[in-house]
Write an enzyme that holds these catalytic residues in place. Structure first.
Site, PDB file in Angstrom:
ATOM      1  N   CYS A  64       0.809  -1.228   0.000  1.00 14.20           N
ATOM      2  CA  CYS A  64       0.000   0.000   0.000  1.00 14.20           C
ATOM      3  C   CYS A  64       0.840   1.275   0.000  1.00 14.20           C
ATOM      4  O   CYS A  64       0.296   2.370  -0.179  1.00 14.20           O
ATOM      5  CB  CYS A  64      -0.941  -0.015   1.183  1.00 14.20           C
ATOM      6  SG  CYS A  64      -1.944  -1.501   1.199  1.00 14.20           S
ATOM      7  N   ASN A 101     -10.010  -1.394   0.216  1.00 16.61           N
ATOM      8  CA  ASN A 101      -8.570  -1.134   0.176  1.00 16.61           C
ATOM      9  C   ASN A 101      -8.008  -1.732  -1.115  1.00 16.61           C
ATOM     10  O   ASN A 101      -7.920  -2.954  -1.245  1.00 16.61           O
ATOM     11  CB  ASN A 101      -7.941  -1.775   1.416  1.00 16.61           C
ATOM     12  CG  ASN A 101      -6.436  -1.644   1.463  1.00 16.61           C
ATOM     13  OD1 ASN A 101      -5.794  -1.328   0.465  1.00 16.61           O
ATOM     14  ND2 ASN A 101      -5.860  -1.904   2.620  1.00 16.61           N
ATOM     15  N   HIS A 146      -3.730   6.633   1.955  1.00 17.62           N
ATOM     16  CA  HIS A 146      -4.064   5.300   1.460  1.00 17.62           C
ATOM     17  C   HIS A 146      -5.410   4.887   2.068  1.00 17.62           C
ATOM     18  O   HIS A 146      -5.628   5.002   3.274  1.00 17.62           O
ATOM     19  CB  HIS A 146      -2.966   4.313   1.849  1.00 17.62           C
ATOM     20  CG  HIS A 146      -3.391   2.892   1.731  1.00 17.62           C
ATOM     21  ND1 HIS A 146      -3.953   2.391   0.580  1.00 17.62           N
ATOM     22  CD2 HIS A 146      -3.393   1.865   2.630  1.00 17.62           C
ATOM     23  CE1 HIS A 146      -4.255   1.122   0.771  1.00 17.62           C
ATOM     24  NE2 HIS A 146      -3.942   0.782   2.004  1.00 17.62           N
TER      25      HIS A 146
END
Ligand code: ACO
Length: 339
Positions: free
Chosen positions: A117, A292, A262
């Site tokens: 990420c 996500n 993020h």
């Protein structure tokens, strides 16, 4: 190569793509012991996009890149470098070369950057270095991941969080510099908190079977995560990283127009914003619709916010990625529309 020329990096254009298949929390609650109420209240996620079996990560990465190329009035041929941030490549040797071919970017060098990420933030800083030295003029930075292919869909503690997607940004050499400051960090001693571990059978070890045909028993486990520890790490490391970047250029948090983190969990976004005393209206969030998406989450959110007309000339955007590694990083950028 013109060494130490110190050119500026301009954010020329953005693009993004998500697969068409939408999996809602309600759909998940039909197959695992969970509920829309639990997922949305703990994470802010209500649905996510999943790559169909007849598509690959290269397809969505290509779509995101083509949007960025078109908006930047560039041809693939104009690209000097492609940086492909992904932790879910098609090929363990790297997928950037497949993206280069798919785009027809025959003049571009290309390589993968694997940092989950944080991958997009790290790739953007790498591209910035190549521009600053004068090495390259046009760089495509892509963040794309398909973690749906790496999670255990019977594990309710992880599978509800992730979705697939791709986002792209084109960096261009310029006399002005849109990257105001950046900071990257790693704490490898905590890597066990979030990982997709490789496992190798002893039978496949060269010293055991050096003279025998290889039995390919090498593979990866499903994604594992200590959610609580990752949460604690994110809400402490990310604000500190942003403050360091602000201090580098002597500005305060009130100068931040947009906070773009993020998209891991809505509660993480809100807690980081609270710690920095940044109001909700400045926090970019699309986690509700995509979950996500790992390296793709920041460029997708950047592109969607830009496309909706919310980002204006001169806006300062604080961008932070964080995740497996553990790694984290921040970039402060100024949105600069060159007429
Ligand atoms: N549905 C229903 N119940 C669930 C679910 C689910 N999907 N998942 C867990 N539970 C249960 C647990 O079993 C537990 O039950 P128990 O109390 O009977 O044992 C209870 O809910 C609470 O579980 P917790 O794990 O304590 O829940 P928490 O409030 O910590 O939320 C979460 C979990 C959402 C994962 C949170 O910890 C989080 O978001 N962490 C950060 C994760 C993250 O951002 N990771 C990605 C980083 S980016 C990258 O690099 C990939």
């Amino acid at each position: 190569m013109k060494a130490l020329a110190h050119y500026g990096t301009h954010i020329l254009s953005t693009g993004s793509s998500v697969p068409s298949i939408c999996v809602t929390n309600h759909m998940l609650s039909d197959t695992i012991d969970t509920s829309d109420e639990w997922i949305s209240s703990r994470t802010g996620i209500t649905e996510r996009r999943i790559l169909p079996s007849n598509q690959s990560i290269i397809d969505i990465a290509t779509e995101a890149s083509v949007e960025a190329l078109n908006k930047g009035f560039l041809k693939a041929y104009d690209l000097d470098l492609i940086l492909f941030a992904t932790s879910t490549p098609n090929d363990l040797f790297g997928s950037a070369s497949q993206l280069q071919t798919s785009l027809g970017a025959t003049q571009a060098a290309s390589f993968d950057i694997t940092a989950a990420c944080s991958g997009f933030v790290i790739a953007l800083t790498v591209g910035h270095q190549f521009i600053q030295t004068g090495m390259y003029r046009n760089i495509l930075v892509v963040g794309a991941d398909t973690l749906s292919q790496w999670v255990d869909w019977s594990d309710r503690t992880t599978c509800i969080l992730f979705g697939d997607g791709a986002g792209a940004v084109i960096l261009q050499r310029s006399s002005t510099n849109d990257i105001l400051s950046f900071k990257l960090n790693t704490n490898g001693s905590e890597s066990h908190q979030l990982r997709i571990s490789c496992h190798t059978s002893v039978k496949n070890h060269a010293t055991q079977e050096i003279l025998y045909p290889q039995k390919l028993q090498h593979g990866y486990q499903y994604l594992t995560m200590n959610g609580k520890e990752v949460y604690k790490f994110a809400v402490s490391a990310v604000p500190a990283s942003i403050v360091k970047c602000l201090n580098q250029i002597n500005i305060d948090t009130d100068k931040i127009t947009w906070l773009l983190l993020h998209q891991a969990n809505q509660r993480i976004l809100e807690t980081v914003a609270d710690k920095l005393k940044i109001t909700d209206d400045k926090v970019i969030s699309n986690i509700k619709f995509y979950g996500n998406t790992s390296a793709a989450s920041i460029p997708i959110a950047l592109n969607e916010t830009f496309n909706s007309g919310h980002i204006c000339n001169g806006d300062i955007i604080a961008i932070s990625g964080f995740g497996a590694g553990l790694t984290w990083g921040t970039i402060l950028m100024k949105w600069n529309i060159i007429q």
